[in-house]
Scaffold this motif. Structure first.
Motif, PDB file in Angstrom:
ATOM      1  N   THR A  43      -7.908  11.906  12.607  1.00 47.40           N
ATOM      2  CA  THR A  43      -7.241  12.458  11.536  1.00 47.40           C
ATOM      3  C   THR A  43      -6.024  13.773  11.843  1.00 47.40           C
ATOM      4  N   ASP A  53      -2.993   5.577   9.686  1.00 41.25           N
ATOM      5  CA  ASP A  53      -4.718   5.861  10.588  1.00 41.25           C
ATOM      6  C   ASP A  53      -5.610   4.440  10.595  1.00 41.25           C
ATOM      7  N   GLU A  54      -6.906   4.443  10.593  1.00 43.43           N
ATOM      8  CA  GLU A  54      -7.965   3.596  11.043  1.00 43.43           C
ATOM      9  C   GLU A  54      -7.036   2.801  11.550  1.00 43.43           C
TER      10      GLU A  54
HETATM   11 MG   LIG Z   1     -10.429   9.629  10.569  1.00 40.34          MG
END
Ligand SMILES: [Mg+2]
Ligand SMILES: Nc1ncnc2c1ncn2[C@@H]1O[C@H](COP(=O)(O)OP(=O)(O)OP(=O)(O)O)[C@@H](O)[C@H]1O
Length: 398
Positions: free
Chosen positions: A56, A175-176
């Motif tokens: 991140t 992200d993710e």
């Molecule tokens: Mg993260």
């Protein structure tokens, strides 16, 4: 030492005082953006790594550099509670209004807004949670079939054409990524395929758990040619020393050499743990320099802090069956673990454990580094489990 001037930052997505050991990935991202803007083909990036390795903060740094270079960025985080369209629509709307404003009467941006409106209409039920208004008539017949795999590539194309009209570049940071649904991931891959085929200025930089390449490959066989998967791993001893020493010096203190080596030994170079040990060691040290003894005093405290937040939040989400499964893994020492061996520890049938395994892979708790093998996505989780549950048969008690 002074708690307020402590420079270290343990936390999810908390930017470190010094981002070390990632210059190669940052350079790869810079090259990708510069090439795509010059209409040269380049593979999008999918950063993969375990929990707490710094995916991140890398995406955040890439977004910062992207904006500094004058490119457009959209940053979203996938999660199971919200669909991809609902996450994308508000920032796309903002981008298109911005493009429209800058260019006065931008034909392409206006057209893209009309297409976005049609896209929203077609998915109305699914994106009802998005506060959304567009004072423009929908463009009928483009990206509005309601089938995401057809509509998303079309929408991306229209948006990228509007960006191209102003010689810009749009960098989409997700992200993710592993939390996208199968359909969403497939639609995203198809959309990026379209961008590459038509050399449009939209690049994707994603991040997620090490399961990503497998998920992409299962979805579309050509995905392996669309993406490269730089691994975000633990830091080297030299990088750990830099990550600790430079911020300490900037705050008027320092670590002794043996203190740095001890932190590297305990943390195995995992960035989250490095920040945690830096933070607690600083607080425990009576004065500078921070010594080996200070780190040794800090270790039980740092471990306790990790156990009660970083590890605990993950453990608390598990069902009793999942805990038993994971404790059986930990009983085998450090990973990766052969599925057959876990079955032996539990003394049950393969078929009894397969559904638990599948569910935990889906939730991102474990992953398969190679066929027939499993490992934790959280570094040092095996040690945590052995600490917290000394007896593998006791999981129900915790
Ligand atoms: Mg993260
Ligand atoms: N290159 C680095 N140098 C020093 N510290 C770092 C580095 N990368 C990350 N950190 C620190 O590690 C911690 C975890 O970073 P981050 O939240 O980005 O990890 P992550 O991979 O996104 O984890 P998760 O998978 O749980 O979301 C933060 O405290 C951050 O400051």
């Amino acid at each position: 030492m002074d708690l307020i001037s402590n420079p270290f930052s343990p936390g999810a997505g908390a930017p470190p005082p010094e981002l070390v050991g990632r210059s190669q990935i940052l350079e790869q991202a810079d090259i990708l953006m510069a090439r795509v803007q010059r209409h040269r083909a380049e593979q999008s990036l999918m950063l993969t790594g375990l929990r707490g390795v710094g995916k991140t903060v890398l995406l955040t740094e890439i977004a910062r550099r992207t904006r500094a270079a004058g490119y457009h960025t959209i940053s979203i985080e996938a999660h199971t509670g919200k669909n991809l369209a609902a996450l994308l629509i508000p920032p796309l709307r903002e981008l298109l209004y911005d493009l429209n404003r800058v260019a006065g009467l931008s034909h392409k941006a206006k057209q893209a807004l009309a297409v976005l409106r049609g896209f929203v209409n077609a998915l109305r039920i699914k994106v009802s949670e998005v506060e959304f208004s567009l004072d423009i008539e929908p463009q009928v017949g483009t990206a509005d079939s309601g089938d995401l795999e057809a509509d998303l590539p079309r929408l991306f194309q229209t948006v990228a054409e509007a960006v191209l009209e102003q010689q810009g570049l749009l960098v989409l940071l997700i992200d993710e990524v592993q939390y996208l649904s199968k359909l969403e991931f497939s639609a995203l891959i198809m959309a990026m395929h379209r961008m590459q085929q038509q050399q449009l200025p939209l690049v994707l930089i994603g991040a997620g758990l090490p399961i990503l390449p497998a998920l992409a490959g299962q979805s579309k066989s050509y995905a392996e040619r669309l993406f490269t998967y730089p691994q975000v791993g633990p830091l080297s001893a030299a990088d750990v020393a830099l990550a600790l020493q430079d911020p300490a010096k900037e705050a008027g203190a320092s670590f002794t050499e043996s203190a740095l080596q001890e932190i590297f030994r305990i943390t195995n170079g995992y960035p989250y743990f490095v920040q945690e040990w830096g933070y607690v060691s600083w607080n425990c040290a009576p004065h500078t320099p921070i010594t080996l003894q200070d780190v040794q005093i800090a270790t039980p405290l740092a471990t306790q802090r990790l156990d009660s937040n970083f590890f605990r939040v993950r453990f608390d989400r598990l069902t009793p069956g999942e805990r038993t499964f994971l404790r059986a893994m930990a009983d085998l020492g450090t990973g990766p673990y052969r599925f057959g061996d876990i079955v032996l520890v539990r003394a049950v049938e393969h078929s009894a454990l397969s559904p638990v395994r599948a569910k935990m892979i889906k939730e991102g708790m474990i992953y398969s580094p190679a066929h027939g093998f499993l490992d934790f996505t959280v570094p040092l989780f095996d040690e945590f489990l052995r600490r917290t549950i000394p007896d593998p048969l006791d999981t129900a008690m915790v």
